[in-house]
Scaffold this motif. Sequence first.
Motif, PDB file in Angstrom:
ATOM      1  N   VAL A 199     -12.600  -4.306   5.137  1.00 28.91           N
ATOM      2  CA  VAL A 199     -12.752  -4.210   3.682  1.00 28.91           C
ATOM      3  C   VAL A 199     -12.799  -2.735   3.277  1.00 28.91           C
ATOM      4  O   VAL A 199     -12.132  -2.317   2.322  1.00 28.91           O
ATOM      5  CB  VAL A 199     -14.008  -4.971   3.208  1.00 28.91           C
ATOM      6  CG1 VAL A 199     -14.393  -4.588   1.778  1.00 28.91           C
ATOM      7  CG2 VAL A 199     -13.780  -6.478   3.310  1.00 28.91           C
ATOM      8  N   GLY A 200     -13.556  -1.933   4.013  1.00 28.63           N
ATOM      9  CA  GLY A 200     -13.629  -0.502   3.724  1.00 28.63           C
ATOM     10  C   GLY A 200     -12.279   0.183   3.861  1.00 28.63           C
ATOM     11  O   GLY A 200     -11.904   1.018   3.022  1.00 28.63           O
ATOM     12  N   VAL A 260     -10.859  -4.886  -3.624  1.00 28.81           N
ATOM     13  CA  VAL A 260     -11.373  -5.976  -2.796  1.00 28.81           C
ATOM     14  C   VAL A 260     -12.577  -6.578  -3.503  1.00 28.81           C
ATOM     15  O   VAL A 260     -13.602  -5.911  -3.668  1.00 28.81           O
ATOM     16  CB  VAL A 260     -11.767  -5.488  -1.388  1.00 28.81           C
ATOM     17  CG1 VAL A 260     -12.230  -6.667  -0.534  1.00 28.81           C
ATOM     18  CG2 VAL A 260     -10.604  -4.756  -0.716  1.00 28.81           C
ATOM     19  N   LEU A 261     -12.436  -7.830  -3.943  1.00 24.02           N
ATOM     20  CA  LEU A 261     -13.548  -8.531  -4.579  1.00 24.02           C
ATOM     21  C   LEU A 261     -14.345  -9.212  -3.471  1.00 24.02           C
ATOM     22  O   LEU A 261     -14.008 -10.297  -3.015  1.00 24.02           O
ATOM     23  CB  LEU A 261     -13.035  -9.553  -5.593  1.00 24.02           C
ATOM     24  CG  LEU A 261     -12.152  -8.994  -6.702  1.00 24.02           C
ATOM     25  CD1 LEU A 261     -11.722 -10.106  -7.646  1.00 24.02           C
ATOM     26  CD2 LEU A 261     -12.854  -7.879  -7.455  1.00 24.02           C
ATOM     27  N   ILE A 319       0.849  -1.196   0.000  1.00 21.28           N
ATOM     28  CA  ILE A 319       0.000   0.000   0.000  1.00 21.28           C
ATOM     29  C   ILE A 319       0.884   1.245   0.000  1.00 21.28           C
ATOM     30  O   ILE A 319       0.681   2.162  -0.802  1.00 21.28           O
ATOM     31  CB  ILE A 319      -0.960  -0.014   1.206  1.00 21.28           C
ATOM     32  CG1 ILE A 319      -2.014  -1.131   1.025  1.00 21.28           C
ATOM     33  CG2 ILE A 319      -1.632   1.345   1.382  1.00 21.28           C
ATOM     34  CD1 ILE A 319      -2.865  -1.387   2.262  1.00 21.28           C
ATOM     35  N   GLY A 320       1.871   1.270   0.884  1.00 22.39           N
ATOM     36  CA  GLY A 320       2.770   2.417   0.970  1.00 22.39           C
ATOM     37  C   GLY A 320       3.660   2.585  -0.247  1.00 22.39           C
ATOM     38  O   GLY A 320       4.073   3.699  -0.571  1.00 22.39           O
ATOM     39  N   LYS A 321       3.962   1.476  -0.916  1.00 24.01           N
ATOM     40  CA  LYS A 321       4.816   1.530  -2.107  1.00 24.01           C
ATOM     41  C   LYS A 321       4.031   1.798  -3.383  1.00 24.01           C
ATOM     42  O   LYS A 321       4.621   1.975  -4.448  1.00 24.01           O
ATOM     43  CB  LYS A 321       5.570   0.213  -2.265  1.00 24.01           C
ATOM     44  CG  LYS A 321       6.643  -0.017  -1.222  1.00 24.01           C
ATOM     45  CD  LYS A 321       7.359  -1.331  -1.490  1.00 24.01           C
ATOM     46  CE  LYS A 321       8.566  -1.508  -0.600  1.00 24.01           C
ATOM     47  NZ  LYS A 321       9.270  -2.773  -0.888  1.00 24.01           N
ATOM     48  N   GLY A 322       2.706   1.759  -3.292  1.00 19.48           N
ATOM     49  CA  GLY A 322       1.886   1.977  -4.478  1.00 19.48           C
ATOM     50  C   GLY A 322       1.813   0.785  -5.410  1.00 19.48           C
ATOM     51  O   GLY A 322       1.524   0.947  -6.596  1.00 19.48           O
ATOM     52  N   VAL A 323       2.080  -0.413  -4.903  1.00 18.78           N
ATOM     53  CA  VAL A 323       1.978  -1.611  -5.737  1.00 18.78           C
ATOM     54  C   VAL A 323       0.496  -1.965  -5.878  1.00 18.78           C
ATOM     55  O   VAL A 323      -0.196  -2.129  -4.866  1.00 18.78           O
ATOM     56  CB  VAL A 323       2.748  -2.801  -5.110  1.00 18.78           C
ATOM     57  CG1 VAL A 323       2.569  -4.060  -5.942  1.00 18.78           C
ATOM     58  CG2 VAL A 323       4.227  -2.459  -4.956  1.00 18.78           C
ATOM     59  N   PRO A 324      -0.014  -2.078  -7.100  1.00 11.58           N
ATOM     60  CA  PRO A 324      -1.418  -2.437  -7.278  1.00 11.58           C
ATOM     61  C   PRO A 324      -1.717  -3.779  -6.600  1.00 11.58           C
ATOM     62  O   PRO A 324      -0.971  -4.743  -6.772  1.00 11.58           O
ATOM     63  CB  PRO A 324      -1.579  -2.547  -8.787  1.00 11.58           C
ATOM     64  CG  PRO A 324      -0.425  -1.797  -9.368  1.00 11.58           C
ATOM     65  CD  PRO A 324       0.689  -1.925  -8.369  1.00 11.58           C
ATOM     66  N   THR A 325      -2.810  -3.811  -5.844  1.00 18.69           N
ATOM     67  CA  THR A 325      -3.120  -4.988  -5.048  1.00 18.69           C
ATOM     68  C   THR A 325      -4.601  -5.316  -5.144  1.00 18.69           C
ATOM     69  O   THR A 325      -5.457  -4.434  -5.093  1.00 18.69           O
ATOM     70  CB  THR A 325      -2.714  -4.756  -3.580  1.00 18.69           C
ATOM     71  OG1 THR A 325      -1.333  -4.367  -3.540  1.00 18.69           O
ATOM     72  CG2 THR A 325      -2.887  -6.008  -2.747  1.00 18.69           C
ATOM     73  N   VAL A 326      -4.862  -6.624  -5.249  1.00 23.93           N
ATOM     74  CA  VAL A 326      -6.226  -7.160  -5.328  1.00 23.93           C
ATOM     75  C   VAL A 326      -6.352  -8.224  -4.257  1.00 23.93           C
ATOM     76  O   VAL A 326      -5.398  -8.974  -4.017  1.00 23.93           O
ATOM     77  CB  VAL A 326      -6.484  -7.801  -6.719  1.00 23.93           C
ATOM     78  CG1 VAL A 326      -7.858  -8.455  -6.781  1.00 23.93           C
ATOM     79  CG2 VAL A 326      -6.304  -6.777  -7.832  1.00 23.93           C
ATOM     80  N   THR A 327      -7.520  -8.311  -3.633  1.00 19.00           N
ATOM     81  CA  THR A 327      -7.742  -9.387  -2.673  1.00 19.00           C
ATOM     82  C   THR A 327      -9.141  -9.951  -2.819  1.00 19.00           C
ATOM     83  O   THR A 327     -10.071  -9.254  -3.251  1.00 19.00           O
ATOM     84  CB  THR A 327      -7.488  -8.930  -1.220  1.00 19.00           C
ATOM     85  OG1 THR A 327      -7.501 -10.074  -0.361  1.00 19.00           O
ATOM     86  CG2 THR A 327      -8.517  -7.935  -0.746  1.00 19.00           C
ATOM     87  N   VAL A 328      -9.259 -11.223  -2.444  1.00 22.67           N
ATOM     88  CA  VAL A 328     -10.547 -11.904  -2.405  1.00 22.67           C
ATOM     89  C   VAL A 328     -10.717 -12.487  -1.006  1.00 22.67           C
ATOM     90  O   VAL A 328     -10.105 -13.504  -0.681  1.00 22.67           O
ATOM     91  CB  VAL A 328     -10.645 -13.039  -3.457  1.00 22.67           C
ATOM     92  CG1 VAL A 328     -12.034 -13.688  -3.414  1.00 22.67           C
ATOM     93  CG2 VAL A 328     -10.328 -12.519  -4.852  1.00 22.67           C
TER      94      VAL A 328
END
Length: 177
Positions: free
Chosen positions: A135-136, A145-146, A109-118
């Motif tokens: 989640v929020g 967040v899926l 998050i701090g590095k700006g790496v795109p992240t997705v989670t389920v």
Amino acid sequence: MTPPTLYLFGSAAPPLFDVAKVIEAAQADGWDVCLGLTPTAAHWLRESLDGLAVLTGHPVRSEYRLPSEPDVWPGADVILFAPATFDSINSWALGLTQDFVVGVAAEAIGKGVPTVTVPCVSAAYARHRQLERSVGELREQGVTVLHGEDAFVPEAATDRPWDAALDAARQRLAGLV
């Protein structure tokens, strides 16, 4: 051209047993995949870890490296954390980084790496109000967040949302989301 690197992270939840298929699908789509697991997830897959390392071409990681050890993975272009359990989602949202994969995801998050989670939680955990708070929080910090009808449905789904998760990772890499 170097293929984009996908960090595929997983917690101990039933969809984890599909991880080899997910790796193969991601590789077929052109990703270089590095697999990271929570300690319990690594325990669940202990008999498959060597094969998964061969499949990805990288060591499977579930622990932080020592400061004197080199990082054996290339840098992440995108992180996909799936399945992510109630504990992992809440720890991540709160910045509690006792597990390697949660720590890397929090740092992303701090590095700006795109992240997705389920998130993959039981119906009882899904009713716990901390899940929606976490989640929020993750969404506010830029994590895709899926969660909901188009993602994992607690105790009701036999389908796993892997296609949607990999598609979201592709979209994040392309800057579309």
